[in-house]
Structures are given as C-alpha cells and as structure tokens.
Design an enzyme around this catalytic site. Structure first.
Site, PDB file in Angstrom:
ATOM      1  N   LYS A 299       0.637  -1.153  -0.007  1.00 26.27           N
ATOM      2  CA  LYS A 299      -0.113   0.124  -0.061  1.00 26.27           C
ATOM      3  C   LYS A 299       0.809   1.202   0.001  1.00 26.27           C
ATOM      4  CE  LYS A 299      -3.898  -2.101   2.647  1.00 26.27           C
ATOM      5  NZ  LYS A 299      -4.605  -2.185   3.655  1.00 26.27           N
TER       6      LYS A 299
ATOM      7  N   ALA B 148      -0.820   0.640   5.871  1.00 26.14           N
ATOM      8  CA  ALA B 148      -0.916  -0.164   7.089  1.00 26.14           C
ATOM      9  C   ALA B 148      -2.146  -0.998   6.755  1.00 26.14           C
ATOM     10  CB  ALA B 148      -1.740   0.557   8.363  1.00 26.14           C
ATOM     11  N   ASP B 149      -1.846  -2.194   7.702  1.00 23.60           N
ATOM     12  CA  ASP B 149      -2.908  -3.535   7.338  1.00 23.60           C
ATOM     13  C   ASP B 149      -2.951  -4.188   8.816  1.00 23.60           C
ATOM     14  OD1 ASP B 149      -4.412  -4.713   5.045  1.00 23.60           O
ATOM     15  OD2 ASP B 149      -3.593  -6.474   6.198  1.00 23.60           O
ATOM     16  N   GLN B 150      -4.194  -5.222   8.831  1.00 21.35           N
ATOM     17  CA  GLN B 150      -4.174  -5.947  10.053  1.00 21.35           C
ATOM     18  C   GLN B 150      -4.920  -7.050   9.532  1.00 21.35           C
ATOM     19  OE1 GLN B 150      -7.729  -4.750  13.003  1.00 21.35           O
ATOM     20  NE2 GLN B 150      -6.270  -4.271  14.095  1.00 21.35           N
TER      21      GLN B 150
END
Length: 202
Positions: free
Chosen positions: A62, A78-80
C-alpha cells in the site's frame, strides 16, 4: 494545531476512519490517499501464511503503490490480519457472515496482527508489526443478534465484525495489547520513526 514539521503533509495510504482519527488526534498534518491494490490477489500470490508476514506485506504494498505518485513525501501504509489459531479472517460480507464470525470467536482468544510501513520515493524506509491478543466473552445467539441490531452496517467494515472503539467493546472480557495496534495502526513505533526523521515538533 499541528506537531508536523515536514514541508509536505504525511500521506496515509488508507481510507480507514480509525487510522485517520489516530493521526489527527496526534496532531499530524496528513492527507488520505487510499492505495489502489487488490489485497487478496497480493496475499494469495505471495504464498505467505503467517498473519504477521501477510499484514507486513500488505502494508508495504500500500505504501509503495501510493509513494510512486507522491515524490519526496512520506507515505504510510497499514494493514491488519485477524488470526484465530491457524484460521485467518476477512471482513464479513453481511449480517449472516458477521454472525458466523462472532459465533466462531465467542469464548475464545484471537490475535490482531497490525503492520505499518513508511515509503518514500518508492522505497520502504520503516516498518513495524505489533500484535494484540483479544479474548471474546461467551455470547448467546440472542446477544449476538442484539449486538448486530445495534451495530448495524458497521459490522461489515471490520474484520471480526467488531470495532473496539464502538459497540464492539461489549463483546470482550480481556484485551492484551496496545490500543493503537487494535485500531490497526501501531502508532507509537510510527511516531518514533517520524521523530527520528525530525518530522515532529515533540
């Protein structure tokens, strides 16, 4: 009021309201420019299975995708990933899928793996992965139904069908981990990096 000292605003490669709120509350001047990537395709083609590694990969992708169009600027991706033992969860497609996820999570502990990456001029200059452990209380079918009634469409916008900063707080009996990690942006390590780059006033 801003603590940001960069000549250009920070770029957040996300449309997440929670992540935007965290940066705004921290007094950082930023612009949200969502990354146009197919997350599931990136994940599947990577061959990765560890949730932390997947979150890290997506955060980097990203940041890099947006960085290519933002020369000279710092871009945050960011990622989760939610993991229940070996099973990885995605955002529920609707109420029925949300109810199924809640039934699976109820009475058990799961992990949220949150990753942040910063890119500049198409190169990753910082990354961090943090983990929070969430224990959901036992939930009856009636309680799940009542929660879904009150939470409404918001259940489809978050993996696990909950937003801890909202109605989702009622689902839990124990939380071990950083509040920012739970909201999907490891903020403290990110701030430490920005401070090291002399981009913050404090």
């Amino acid at each position: 009021m801003t603590l940001w000292r960069g000549k250009d605003p920070l770029i957040l490669a996300s449309q997440s309201r929670a992540r935007q709120m965290l940066l705004a509350n921290a007094g950082i001047d930023f612009q949200a420019v969502p990354a146009d990537i197919d997350e599931r395709t990136v994940q599947q083609s990577s061959g990765l299975s560890a949730p932390g590694e997947i979150a890290g990969l997506l955060a980097r992708e990203k940041a890099l995708a947006v960085s290519l169009h933002q020369p000279g600027k710092y871009v945050v991706g960011a990622d989760q990933i939610l993991a229940l033992e070996d099973r990885l969860f995605s955002k529920p497609s609707g109420r029925a899928a949300a109810a199924e996820q809640l039934r699976d999570l109820a009475g058990r502990s799961h992990e949220l793996h949150s990753a942040v990456a910063v890119a500049r001029d198409g190169k990753i200059v910082f990354e961090d992965i943090s983990v929070a452990r969430m224990t959901m209380r036992q939930l009856s079918g009636a309680e799940i139904g009542a929660y879904l009634d009150e939470a409404g469409e918001a259940v489809s916008s978050s993996v696990g069908a909950y937003q801890l900063e909202g109605m989702g707080v009622h689902l839990f009996e124990r939380i071990d981990g950083d509040h920012f990690t739970i909201l999907g942006l490891p903020l403290l390590p990110l701030l430490a990096f920005l401070r090291s780059e002399r981009l913050l006033g404090v």
